[in-house]
Design a protein around this motif. Sequence first.
Motif, PDB file in Angstrom:
ATOM      1  N   SER A 143      35.032 -30.433 -48.535  1.00 47.39           N
ATOM      2  CA  SER A 143      35.932 -31.210 -47.407  1.00 47.39           C
ATOM      3  C   SER A 143      35.611 -30.193 -46.192  1.00 47.39           C
ATOM      4  O   SER A 143      35.481 -29.072 -45.951  1.00 47.39           O
ATOM      5  N   GLU A 144      36.065 -30.931 -44.944  1.00 39.20           N
ATOM      6  CA  GLU A 144      36.136 -30.009 -43.726  1.00 39.20           C
ATOM      7  C   GLU A 144      37.311 -29.279 -43.736  1.00 39.20           C
ATOM      8  O   GLU A 144      37.571 -28.432 -42.590  1.00 39.20           O
ATOM      9  N   ASP A 145      38.273 -29.512 -44.696  1.00 38.25           N
ATOM     10  CA  ASP A 145      39.213 -28.258 -44.571  1.00 38.25           C
ATOM     11  C   ASP A 145      38.855 -27.023 -45.193  1.00 38.25           C
ATOM     12  O   ASP A 145      39.836 -26.453 -45.680  1.00 38.25           O
ATOM     13  N   CYS A 146      37.869 -26.897 -45.413  1.00 38.84           N
ATOM     14  CA  CYS A 146      37.259 -25.470 -45.737  1.00 38.84           C
ATOM     15  C   CYS A 146      37.725 -25.257 -47.299  1.00 38.84           C
ATOM     16  O   CYS A 146      37.953 -23.983 -47.703  1.00 38.84           O
ATOM     17  N   THR A 147      37.569 -26.299 -48.089  1.00 38.58           N
ATOM     18  CA  THR A 147      38.027 -26.084 -49.626  1.00 38.58           C
ATOM     19  C   THR A 147      37.206 -26.765 -50.602  1.00 38.58           C
ATOM     20  O   THR A 147      36.518 -27.668 -49.888  1.00 38.58           O
ATOM     21  N   VAL A 148      37.044 -26.351 -51.620  1.00 34.02           N
ATOM     22  CA  VAL A 148      36.369 -26.991 -52.821  1.00 34.02           C
ATOM     23  C   VAL A 148      37.363 -27.119 -53.785  1.00 34.02           C
ATOM     24  O   VAL A 148      38.197 -26.260 -54.293  1.00 34.02           O
TER      25      VAL A 148
END
Length: 291
Positions: free
Chosen positions: A98-103
Amino acid sequence: MNGRDHNATHATYTALRRVPSYSPFVVERFQRCLDLYLCPRMVKHRLDVRPQDILPSLPTPKELKPFPSSACLKFNGHEEKVLSIAIDPSGQWLLSGSEDCTVRKWEVSSSRCISVWHFRDIVKSVAWCPNAVTNTFSACIASVILLLSSTRVSGNVSFPSLGYSVHSKVENSRMPEWKEGDSGVTVHLASDVSKVTWHKKGDYFASLITGGSNVMIHRMSRRTSQLIFHEQKYSIQSAMFHPHRPFMLVCTRSCVYLYDLHQQRLIKKLSSGTQTLSCMAVHPGGNRSTI
Protein backbone atom coordinates in the motif's frame (compact mmCIF):
# COMPACT_ATOMS: atom_id res chain seq x y z
CA MET A 1 -37.60 -11.81 -93.14
CA ASN A 2 -38.03 -12.87 -89.54
CA GLY A 3 -35.58 -11.24 -87.09
CA ARG A 4 -34.71 -8.35 -89.39
CA ASP A 5 -35.13 -4.68 -88.66
CA HIS A 6 -37.37 -3.39 -91.44
CA ASN A 7 -36.74 0.24 -90.42
CA ALA A 8 -33.01 -0.03 -91.01
CA THR A 9 -31.46 2.16 -93.68
CA HIS A 10 -29.73 0.19 -96.43
CA ALA A 11 -26.57 1.45 -98.03
CA THR A 12 -24.60 0.26 -101.02
CA TYR A 13 -20.78 0.20 -101.10
CA THR A 14 -18.57 -0.43 -104.08
CA ALA A 15 -16.09 -2.53 -102.08
CA LEU A 16 -16.01 -4.47 -98.78
CA ARG A 17 -13.18 -2.36 -97.47
CA ARG A 18 -15.43 0.67 -97.64
CA VAL A 19 -17.97 -0.81 -95.22
CA PRO A 20 -17.57 1.07 -91.86
CA SER A 21 -17.24 -0.67 -88.48
CA TYR A 22 -20.14 -1.21 -86.13
CA SER A 23 -20.62 2.19 -84.51
CA PRO A 24 -21.81 1.15 -80.97
CA PHE A 25 -19.16 -1.60 -80.78
CA VAL A 26 -16.96 0.19 -78.21
CA VAL A 27 -19.86 1.08 -75.93
CA GLU A 28 -21.31 -2.43 -75.96
CA ARG A 29 -17.90 -3.98 -75.30
CA PHE A 30 -17.35 -1.65 -72.33
CA GLN A 31 -20.74 -2.56 -70.89
CA ARG A 32 -19.91 -6.22 -71.32
CA CYS A 33 -16.68 -5.71 -69.37
CA LEU A 34 -18.66 -4.16 -66.57
CA ASP A 35 -20.82 -7.27 -66.46
CA LEU A 36 -17.84 -9.62 -66.33
CA TYR A 37 -15.30 -7.79 -64.17
CA LEU A 38 -17.21 -5.37 -61.98
CA CYS A 39 -20.79 -5.88 -60.99
CA PRO A 40 -24.27 -5.92 -62.48
CA ARG A 41 -25.57 -2.51 -63.35
CA MET A 42 -28.33 -2.48 -60.78
CA VAL A 43 -29.58 0.12 -58.38
CA LYS A 44 -29.13 -1.22 -54.84
CA HIS A 45 -31.30 0.32 -52.22
CA ARG A 46 -29.71 0.93 -48.82
CA LEU A 47 -31.35 -0.93 -45.99
CA ASP A 48 -32.72 1.18 -43.20
CA VAL A 49 -31.85 -0.82 -40.09
CA ARG A 50 -31.97 0.56 -36.58
CA PRO A 51 -28.95 -0.26 -34.36
CA GLN A 52 -31.18 -1.43 -31.52
CA ASP A 53 -32.67 -4.09 -33.80
CA ILE A 54 -29.22 -5.65 -34.42
CA LEU A 55 -28.15 -5.87 -30.78
CA PRO A 56 -29.25 -9.03 -28.98
CA SER A 57 -31.52 -8.73 -26.00
CA LEU A 58 -29.80 -8.65 -22.63
CA PRO A 59 -30.28 -11.69 -20.41
CA THR A 60 -32.02 -11.35 -17.10
CA PRO A 61 -29.95 -11.55 -13.89
CA LYS A 62 -31.58 -14.89 -13.06
CA GLU A 63 -30.14 -16.42 -16.23
CA LEU A 64 -26.59 -15.37 -15.24
CA LYS A 65 -26.57 -17.09 -11.87
CA PRO A 66 -24.59 -18.30 -10.03
CA PHE A 67 -22.54 -15.13 -9.58
CA PRO A 68 -21.33 -13.18 -6.52
CA SER A 69 -24.14 -11.02 -5.22
CA SER A 70 -22.57 -9.88 -1.93
CA ALA A 71 -19.12 -9.38 -0.45
CA CYS A 72 -17.83 -12.54 1.20
CA LEU A 73 -14.74 -11.16 2.95
CA LYS A 74 -13.27 -7.72 3.39
CA PHE A 75 -9.62 -7.14 4.27
CA ASN A 76 -9.45 -3.99 6.40
CA GLY A 77 -6.22 -2.52 7.73
CA HIS A 78 -4.49 -0.30 5.18
CA GLU A 79 -4.79 3.44 5.71
CA GLU A 80 -3.98 4.40 2.11
CA LYS A 81 -4.56 3.05 -1.39
CA VAL A 82 -3.60 -0.58 -2.02
CA LEU A 83 -1.26 -0.81 -5.02
CA SER A 84 -0.59 -4.54 -5.29
CA ILE A 85 -1.78 -7.92 -4.02
CA ALA A 86 -0.39 -11.44 -4.40
CA ILE A 87 -1.63 -14.90 -3.38
CA ASP A 88 0.88 -17.55 -2.38
CA PRO A 89 1.09 -20.85 -4.34
CA SER A 90 -0.93 -22.73 -1.72
CA GLY A 91 -3.77 -20.20 -1.80
CA GLN A 92 -3.75 -19.81 1.98
CA TRP A 93 -2.02 -16.44 2.35
CA LEU A 94 -2.45 -13.05 0.72
CA LEU A 95 0.05 -10.19 0.54
CA SER A 96 -0.92 -6.55 -0.02
CA GLY A 97 1.29 -3.51 -0.58
CA SER A 98 0.00 0.00 0.00
CA GLU A 99 0.84 3.68 -0.18
CA ASP A 100 0.93 3.73 3.62
CA CYS A 101 4.42 2.12 3.33
CA THR A 102 3.32 -1.24 4.71
CA VAL A 103 3.04 -4.83 3.54
CA ARG A 104 0.39 -6.96 5.21
CA LYS A 105 0.02 -10.71 5.27
CA TRP A 106 -3.56 -11.99 5.43
CA GLU A 107 -5.22 -15.33 5.90
CA VAL A 108 -7.50 -15.77 2.88
CA SER A 109 -10.12 -17.95 4.56
CA SER A 110 -10.74 -15.59 7.50
CA SER A 111 -9.40 -12.19 6.24
CA ARG A 112 -7.32 -12.00 9.42
CA CYS A 113 -4.14 -9.92 9.31
CA ILE A 114 -1.20 -12.09 10.40
CA SER A 115 1.80 -9.77 9.98
CA VAL A 116 2.53 -6.14 9.15
CA TRP A 117 5.89 -4.88 7.90
CA HIS A 118 6.63 -1.14 7.85
CA PHE A 119 8.97 0.44 5.31
CA ARG A 120 10.29 3.93 4.69
CA ASP A 121 8.67 4.36 1.28
CA ILE A 122 5.64 3.34 -0.77
CA VAL A 123 5.36 -0.35 -1.62
CA LYS A 124 4.61 -0.45 -5.35
CA SER A 125 4.48 -4.20 -5.92
CA VAL A 126 4.55 -7.47 -4.00
CA ALA A 127 4.95 -11.01 -5.36
CA TRP A 128 5.33 -14.46 -3.86
CA CYS A 129 8.22 -16.72 -4.79
CA PRO A 130 6.69 -19.80 -6.53
CA ASN A 131 8.97 -22.08 -4.53
CA ALA A 132 6.82 -22.70 -1.45
CA VAL A 133 9.76 -24.20 0.48
CA THR A 134 11.54 -20.83 0.76
CA ASN A 135 8.51 -18.88 2.11
CA THR A 136 9.93 -15.81 0.37
CA PHE A 137 8.24 -12.83 -1.18
CA SER A 138 9.50 -9.73 -2.98
CA ALA A 139 8.55 -6.10 -2.35
CA CYS A 140 9.43 -3.12 -4.53
CA ILE A 141 10.26 -0.03 -2.49
CA ALA A 142 11.59 2.90 -4.54
CA SER A 143 14.73 1.57 -6.28
CA VAL A 144 15.11 -1.46 -4.00
CA ILE A 145 13.84 -5.01 -4.40
CA LEU A 146 13.54 -6.55 -0.96
CA LEU A 147 13.39 -10.33 -0.55
CA LEU A 148 11.82 -11.19 2.80
CA SER A 149 10.75 -14.36 4.56
CA SER A 150 7.02 -14.51 5.16
CA THR A 151 7.67 -16.05 8.59
CA ARG A 152 9.42 -12.87 9.77
CA VAL A 153 7.72 -11.17 12.70
CA SER A 154 5.94 -7.86 12.24
CA GLY A 155 7.81 -4.61 12.67
CA ASN A 156 9.89 -1.98 10.92
CA VAL A 157 12.11 -3.21 8.09
CA SER A 158 15.24 -1.19 7.39
CA PHE A 159 17.84 -1.86 4.76
CA PRO A 160 21.19 -0.18 3.97
CA SER A 161 21.16 2.57 1.36
CA LEU A 162 23.80 3.15 -1.28
CA GLY A 163 25.63 6.32 -2.18
CA TYR A 164 22.93 7.58 -4.53
CA SER A 165 19.38 8.49 -3.64
CA VAL A 166 16.65 5.91 -4.00
CA HIS A 167 14.75 8.32 -6.25
CA SER A 168 17.72 9.28 -8.43
CA LYS A 169 17.34 8.76 -12.18
CA VAL A 170 20.62 7.10 -13.09
CA GLU A 171 21.34 5.19 -16.27
CA ASN A 172 19.25 2.02 -16.48
CA SER A 173 22.29 0.04 -17.60
CA ARG A 174 23.94 0.42 -14.18
CA MET A 175 24.17 -3.07 -12.69
CA PRO A 176 22.38 -3.58 -9.36
CA GLU A 177 24.09 -4.33 -6.07
CA TRP A 178 23.08 -7.20 -3.80
CA LYS A 179 23.14 -6.74 -0.03
CA GLU A 180 22.36 -9.20 2.75
CA GLY A 181 21.36 -8.22 6.24
CA ASP A 182 19.03 -8.89 9.12
CA SER A 183 16.08 -7.55 7.13
CA GLY A 184 16.71 -9.96 4.26
CA VAL A 185 18.27 -9.70 0.82
CA THR A 186 18.12 -6.36 -0.97
CA VAL A 187 18.79 -5.61 -4.63
CA HIS A 188 19.60 -1.95 -5.28
CA LEU A 189 18.84 -0.79 -8.83
CA ALA A 190 19.66 2.48 -10.56
CA SER A 191 16.05 3.70 -10.78
CA ASP A 192 12.69 3.10 -9.16
CA VAL A 193 11.34 -0.42 -9.62
CA SER A 194 7.72 -0.79 -10.67
CA LYS A 195 7.18 -4.56 -10.77
CA VAL A 196 8.79 -7.97 -10.18
CA THR A 197 7.71 -11.22 -11.84
CA TRP A 198 9.01 -14.65 -10.82
CA HIS A 199 9.96 -17.69 -12.83
CA LYS A 200 8.01 -20.87 -12.17
CA LYS A 201 10.98 -22.57 -10.44
CA GLY A 202 11.40 -19.71 -7.97
CA ASP A 203 15.11 -18.97 -8.56
CA TYR A 204 14.88 -16.32 -11.28
CA PHE A 205 12.87 -13.12 -11.22
CA ALA A 206 12.61 -10.17 -13.61
CA SER A 207 12.33 -6.52 -12.65
CA LEU A 208 10.86 -3.57 -14.52
CA ILE A 209 12.10 -0.03 -14.00
CA THR A 210 9.49 2.72 -13.90
CA GLY A 211 9.30 4.24 -17.38
CA GLY A 212 12.25 2.11 -18.44
CA SER A 213 12.79 0.34 -21.73
CA ASN A 214 14.58 -2.77 -20.57
CA VAL A 215 14.10 -5.88 -18.45
CA MET A 216 16.65 -7.14 -15.96
CA ILE A 217 16.77 -10.78 -14.83
CA HIS A 218 18.09 -11.70 -11.38
CA ARG A 219 19.10 -15.07 -9.95
CA MET A 220 18.47 -15.39 -6.24
CA SER A 221 20.72 -18.42 -5.56
CA ARG A 222 23.84 -16.84 -7.10
CA ARG A 223 23.04 -13.18 -6.31
CA THR A 224 23.62 -12.14 -9.95
CA SER A 225 21.80 -9.84 -12.38
CA GLN A 226 21.96 -9.26 -16.13
CA LEU A 227 20.29 -7.39 -18.96
CA ILE A 228 18.76 -9.71 -21.53
CA PHE A 229 18.63 -7.39 -24.58
CA HIS A 230 19.19 -3.84 -25.74
CA GLU A 231 16.78 -1.12 -24.75
CA GLN A 232 13.42 -1.01 -26.51
CA LYS A 233 12.05 2.00 -28.35
CA TYR A 234 8.92 2.02 -26.20
CA SER A 235 8.43 1.76 -22.47
CA ILE A 236 7.74 -1.76 -21.21
CA GLN A 237 4.45 -2.28 -19.39
CA SER A 238 4.90 -5.89 -18.28
CA ALA A 239 7.22 -8.88 -18.64
CA MET A 240 6.53 -12.52 -17.79
CA PHE A 241 8.34 -15.85 -18.05
CA HIS A 242 6.86 -18.66 -20.10
CA PRO A 243 5.64 -21.44 -17.77
CA HIS A 244 7.44 -24.31 -19.50
CA ARG A 245 9.88 -23.01 -22.11
CA PRO A 246 12.88 -20.63 -21.89
CA PHE A 247 10.83 -17.79 -23.33
CA MET A 248 9.96 -14.34 -22.05
CA LEU A 249 6.94 -12.26 -23.07
CA VAL A 250 7.50 -8.50 -23.04
CA CYS A 251 4.47 -6.23 -23.30
CA THR A 252 4.85 -2.65 -24.57
CA ARG A 253 2.13 -0.09 -25.18
CA SER A 254 1.49 -1.37 -28.71
CA CYS A 255 2.75 -4.98 -29.06
CA VAL A 256 3.80 -8.13 -27.23
CA TYR A 257 7.22 -9.59 -28.04
CA LEU A 258 8.18 -13.23 -27.49
CA TYR A 259 11.92 -13.74 -26.87
CA ASP A 260 13.99 -16.92 -26.68
CA LEU A 261 16.34 -16.48 -23.71
CA HIS A 262 18.65 -19.34 -24.74
CA GLN A 263 19.18 -18.24 -28.34
CA GLN A 264 18.77 -14.55 -27.46
CA ARG A 265 16.55 -13.72 -30.40
CA LEU A 266 13.05 -12.47 -31.13
CA ILE A 267 10.64 -15.28 -32.01
CA LYS A 268 7.33 -13.55 -32.56
CA LYS A 269 5.65 -10.17 -32.43
CA LEU A 270 1.99 -10.05 -31.42
CA SER A 271 -0.25 -7.08 -32.16
CA SER A 272 -3.72 -6.68 -30.65
CA GLY A 273 -4.92 -3.76 -32.76
CA THR A 274 -5.68 -1.63 -29.71
CA GLN A 275 -4.09 1.72 -29.04
CA THR A 276 -2.62 1.07 -25.59
CA LEU A 277 -1.72 -2.10 -23.69
CA SER A 278 -1.39 -1.93 -19.91
CA CYS A 279 -0.94 -5.47 -18.56
CA MET A 280 -0.60 -9.09 -19.56
CA ALA A 281 -1.27 -12.59 -18.17
CA VAL A 282 -0.05 -15.97 -19.41
CA HIS A 283 -2.09 -19.17 -19.17
CA PRO A 284 -0.48 -21.87 -16.96
CA GLY A 285 -0.36 -24.16 -20.00
CA GLY A 286 1.70 -21.58 -21.89
CA ASN A 287 -0.35 -21.68 -25.10
CA ARG A 288 -2.47 -18.57 -24.48
CA SER A 289 -1.97 -15.08 -23.17
CA THR A 290 -4.37 -12.32 -22.17
CA ILE A 291 -3.53 -8.65 -22.67
